[in-house]
Motif scaffolding. Structure first.
Motif: not given
Length: 160
Positions: A44-45, A51, A64
């Motif tokens: 996700r980051a 991120g 993130y």
């Protein structure tokens, strides 16, 4: 390994094999080389503009999504996982405390999951990750998975 007896005697009682202590179990779990507990958040980051993982004297923060973060104290496992995955990492633990204070209070914040503010970037603005990382690198921090130089030197793309 000699058997352990439930009643503590040697000549009577049912024996059981030695069982590892909870500390041995926890240490073995912490030493696993294939630790994947952060994989979903690292993905996700990586998908989020800005991120990154930031590590300081008080622990780590994995940034993130828009305004989402995970913090903790055991920085080495997540640092290794982030570096391996290609996520930018800023480790300021070795910096002089005064330098960290100056960067944190006088420098811009990193725009995570949102567009950066226009120039100039000051203490109350959001800048691209590469700009802030370059300032930390210039102060002596370890910076991984980002090219040298601020975003303006990289064509304004934030080092991506």
């Amino acid at each position: 390994m000699p058997p352990a007896f439930r009643d503590g005697s040697i000549d009577q009682g049912e024996w059981l094999p030695a069982v590892p202590s909870w500390r041995q179990i926890m240490q073995a779990a912490a030493n696993k080389s294939d630790d994947h507990r952060y994989d979903d958040l690292i993905v996700r980051a990586l998908a989020t503009e800005g991120g990154h993982l930031s590590i300081g004297r008080g622990g780590f923060i994995l940034w993130y999504d828009d305004d989402a973060r995970l913090s903790g104290y055991d920085a080495e496992p997540i640092k290794a996982a982030c570096i391996e995955a290609g996520l930018p990492v800023i480790d300021s633990r070795r910096l002089d405390f005064a330098a960290v204070v100056r960067l944190a209070l006088q420098g811009p914040m990193i725009a995570v999951g949102m567009p950066p503010d226009p120039l100039p970037h000051d203490a109350f603005s959001y800048a691209p990750l590469a700009v802030v990382a370059a300032a930390y690198r210039a102060a002596g921090a370890e910076v991984f998975n980002l090219p040298n130089g601020p975003a303006e030197d990289l064509g304004g793309d934030g080092g991506a």
